[in-house]
Design an enzyme around this catalytic site. Structure first.
Site, PDB file in Angstrom:
ATOM      1  N   CYS A  18      -2.721   9.189  -7.169  1.00  0.00           N
ATOM      2  CA  CYS A  18      -3.911   8.821  -6.406  1.00  0.00           C
ATOM      3  C   CYS A  18      -4.982   9.866  -6.687  1.00  0.00           C
ATOM      4  CB  CYS A  18      -3.612   8.762  -4.916  1.00  0.00           C
ATOM      5  SG  CYS A  18      -5.035   8.223  -3.955  1.00  0.00           S
ATOM      6  N   ASN A  70      -2.804   4.106 -12.832  1.00  0.00           N
ATOM      7  CA  ASN A  70      -3.589   4.174 -11.604  1.00  0.00           C
ATOM      8  C   ASN A  70      -5.083   4.224 -11.974  1.00  0.00           C
ATOM      9  OD1 ASN A  70      -4.441   4.751  -8.894  1.00  0.00           O
ATOM     10  ND2 ASN A  70      -2.458   5.682  -8.507  1.00  0.00           N
ATOM     11  N   LYS A 124       4.315   5.303 -11.051  1.00  0.00           N
ATOM     12  CA  LYS A 124       2.966   4.873 -11.447  1.00  0.00           C
ATOM     13  C   LYS A 124       2.188   6.068 -11.954  1.00  0.00           C
ATOM     14  CE  LYS A 124      -0.944   2.072  -9.867  1.00  0.00           C
ATOM     15  NZ  LYS A 124      -1.404   1.193  -8.774  1.00  0.00           N
ATOM     16  N   ASN A 136       3.638   6.685  -6.066  1.00  0.00           N
ATOM     17  CA  ASN A 136       2.220   6.930  -6.305  1.00  0.00           C
ATOM     18  C   ASN A 136       2.075   8.438  -6.510  1.00  0.00           C
ATOM     19  OD1 ASN A 136      -0.497   7.300  -6.279  1.00  0.00           O
ATOM     20  ND2 ASN A 136      -0.877   6.230  -4.351  1.00  0.00           N
ATOM     21  N   GLY A 186      -4.442  -2.468 -14.799  1.00  0.00           N
ATOM     22  CA  GLY A 186      -5.811  -2.013 -15.047  1.00  0.00           C
ATOM     23  C   GLY A 186      -6.656  -3.130 -15.618  1.00  0.00           C
ATOM     24  N   GLY A 187      -7.404  -3.791 -14.768  1.00  0.00           N
ATOM     25  CA  GLY A 187      -8.389  -4.761 -15.231  1.00  0.00           C
ATOM     26  C   GLY A 187      -7.869  -6.118 -15.639  1.00  0.00           C
ATOM     27  N   LYS A 212       0.857  -1.176   0.000  1.00  0.00           N
ATOM     28  CA  LYS A 212       0.000   0.000   0.000  1.00  0.00           C
ATOM     29  C   LYS A 212       0.898   1.232   0.000  1.00  0.00           C
ATOM     30  CE  LYS A 212      -4.312  -1.181   2.359  1.00  0.00           C
ATOM     31  NZ  LYS A 212      -5.358  -0.786   1.406  1.00  0.00           N
ATOM     32  N   GLY A 221      -4.895  -6.210  -9.197  1.00  0.00           N
ATOM     33  CA  GLY A 221      -5.424  -5.729  -7.921  1.00  0.00           C
ATOM     34  C   GLY A 221      -6.855  -6.167  -7.700  1.00  0.00           C
ATOM     35  N   ALA A 254     -12.244   4.939  -2.695  1.00  0.00           N
ATOM     36  CA  ALA A 254     -11.589   6.121  -2.134  1.00  0.00           C
ATOM     37  C   ALA A 254     -11.245   5.746  -0.701  1.00  0.00           C
ATOM     38  CB  ALA A 254     -12.508   7.335  -2.172  1.00  0.00           C
TER      39      ALA A 254
END
Lengths: 305, 269
Positions: A131, A193, A166, A128, A244-245, A47, A266, A72
């Site tokens: 976000c 992201n 990222k 990151n 992503g996906g 994380k 993820g 969120a």
């Protein structure tokens, strides 16, 4: 077929297979990283951790959309000083690279956290900078090439480990940000992201997330993420991690063909924590069927003219 | 499937029952949660306030019931709601208790009694004998005394209160030792405060008895992603909330000792 058909190396990292746990998922504890590795992940990303502890937002922090999730969380994390102990503990039980995701509110903060994470034993740092639902961090940095370059430079100067950036899909042209990151010293890029999103309930006429706005992940974002990877690969030689996906081997193969050297997973962990193993197995079968000796051989093949 | 076809849906509370000075039961129509099994939980959205995990206390005929103690901001808001109020639901989530036969013992502490009552109703006609040990701080907080009496024979029910206002004056764990020693049980189910669960687990381990315990942790996503509820390598929301003896053994460094706080750091229980 070679046994190491799935192994990949990029930016100084060696992975036994090209699947990684994406940041934000189960990313607090050494035991969680260990379990994800046992479920077949070639690397794990923590994380996002900052300089101070954050408790995150109240619930709802996750809401399901038609083909994905909007979240969120609000970057809950124990702060780098506490998390350094978790990194050290993780390194004693983990056999795959541990990549520590870092966020901050300034270039100095990013650099401080990254340095501490690297000193604690992180095998690489992922920034990151994207976000989409925490004010004053991420979004602004990830959308401004000048600020992004400054952050990347400072972090790069403070660590001796591979640096991954990222990127956010919430920009007009992701290659502008990719270029800024690479020129500033990024060793690899993760694309992407979450996409800016919102969920509103018709009955109560209220936004559902406590933070109102969030980021979309899962199957819904795959075509967008794939395009981002494709666009970056078209312009730069930098190693790319597609994110992503991805939930099956076909998704992963599509990312490799677009130009990604590895993929992060993820949201699909919600359906099956063993997703890393099933994706890897599927990719292995695909390579055999297509007569490729290594996954490296198919990276970027969709760009053939 | 934890996510597919399990989007948040709104529904109206059809009934509210007062169970104790601090506990109310809320009954909601929901097409998915009405099919829940004992041990599963749902995520309840209190619009504009919070979304909280609640273990399911009954599910049948299109309705699902949850028993809620007013302990914080969200639960106090829920307690202030009236029948007809709109809430959001997703789930049911998590695993469930296995259905044991033979001689079964249920040990509940506080609101932990709720999922055990649901289980007891299911097992009543299937088991050789159903025993229930229930503990609470005081008589007023002893939950579902009448309902438990409806599924277990009176001689198989033991109640304890800390202040002695009803049943034995002791902790729920006190009468267990002799009960476990003098009688044979094929399964022990428990749910309640984690310190209690830990003590009961130690007792069943000492006697090599099978046990299933329902655990509680801070939960956010409810679907195994956010990591807030991990204990050892397990996610309470997705791998649990019900764990067997082998799994409880694997988490002995944390069971009754520590959990993750809102910032993800390990904090004492």
């Amino acid at each position: 077929m070679e046994t190491n058909a799935l192994s990949i190396g990029f930016a100084g990292l060696q992975l036994e297979n090209p699947t990684m746990l994406a940041s934000g998922v189960m990313g607090y504890s050494a035991e969680s990283f260990h379990r994800i590795a046992k479920s077949g992940a070639g690397a794990v990303v923590t994380k996002s951790v900052g300089i101070q502890p954050r408790v995150g937002y109240v619930n709802p922090t996750v809401v399901q959309a038609a083909a994905g999730l909007i979240n969120a969380m609000g970057l809950p994390n124990p702060g780098i000083d506490v998390f350094s102990e978790e990194i050290k503990f993780s390194k004693t039980i983990l056999r795959v690279p541990l990549i520590v995701s870092v966020f901050g509110y300034s270039a100095e903060e990013y650099a401080t956290v990254a340095k501490k994470a690297a000193e604690a034993g992180a095998d690489a740092i992922e920034l990151n900078v994207s976000c989409p639902h925490v004010k004053q961090t991420g979004a602004e940095i990830g959308q401004n090439p000048k600020i992004l370059a400054e952050v990347v430079q400072q972090v790069k100067a403070s660590i001796n480990k591979p640096l991954i950036v990222k990127l956010s899909p919430n920009v007009a042209d992701i290659t502008v940000l990719a270029e800024a990151a690479v020129k500033a010293g990024a060793d690899a890029l993760t694309a992407v992201n979450t996409l800016k999103a919102i969920a509103i309930d018709a009955e109560t006429m209220l936004p559902i997330l406590a933070n109102v706005k969030g980021g979309l992940s899962g199957a819904a974002v795959k075509p967008v993420a794939l395009r981002c990877v494709y666009d970056i690969a078209e312009k730069f030689e930098v190693p790319i991690i597609g994110c992503g996906g991805v939930s099956n081997w076909r998704d992963a193969v599509e990312f490799f063909l677009a130009g990604a050297s590895a993929v992060q997973i993820g949201t699909a962990v919600a359906d099956d924590i063993e997703v890393f193993r099933s994706v890897t197995k599927g990719v292995e079968n695909y390579l055999r069927k297509k007569h490729y000796r290594s996954v490296k051989e198919i990276v970027g093949l969709a760009h053939r003219k | 499937m934890p996510t597919a076809n399990n989007t948040l849906r709104t529904t109206q509370i059809v009934q509210i029952r007062t169970e104790s000075p601090t506990v109310k039961t809320f009954v909601l129509p929901d097409r998915l949660c009405c099919k829940a099994k004992p041990g599963q939980f749902l995520m309840l959205w209190i619009p504009g306030i919070d979304e909280i995990p609640l273990s399911i206390m009954d599910a049948s005929n299109g309705l699902v019931s949850v028993s809620v103690k007013a302990v914080g901001d969200a639960t106090r808001h829920l307690h202030a709601m009236a029948a007809g109020a709109t809430v959001g639901v997703r789930g049911p989530y998590g695993n469930s208790f296995t259905e044991s036969r033979g001689r079964v013992l249920l040990v509940g502490g506080g609101t932990g009694t709720a999922p055990l009552l649901f289980l007891a109703k299911l097992l009543a006609s299937k088991t050789e004998r159903l025993s229930f040990v229930e503990g609470a701080k005081t008589k007023d907080e002893l939950l579902f005394v009448r309902e438990i009496g409806g599924v277990c024979q009176e001689k198989n029910i033991i109640t304890t209160t800390e202040d002695g206002t009803a049943g034995l004056q002791c902790l729920v764990t006190q009468p267990l030792a002799s009960l476990l020693d003098k009688d044979r049980f094929d399964m022990i189910y428990t749910c309640g405060p984690e310190i209690m669960v830990k003590k009961i687990f130690e007792m069943t381990e000492k006697r090599k008895l099978p046990i299933e315990a329902s655990l509680e942790r801070l939960m956010r996503c409810g679907i195994g992603l956010c990591g807030s509820c991990v204990i050892g390598k397990y996610r309470v929301c997705r791998d649990g909330p019900v764990f067997n003896a082998a799994q409880l053994r694997e988490m002995k460094d944390e069971l009754g000792i520590s959990k993750l706080g809102f910032d993800g750091s390990r904090i004492p229980i």
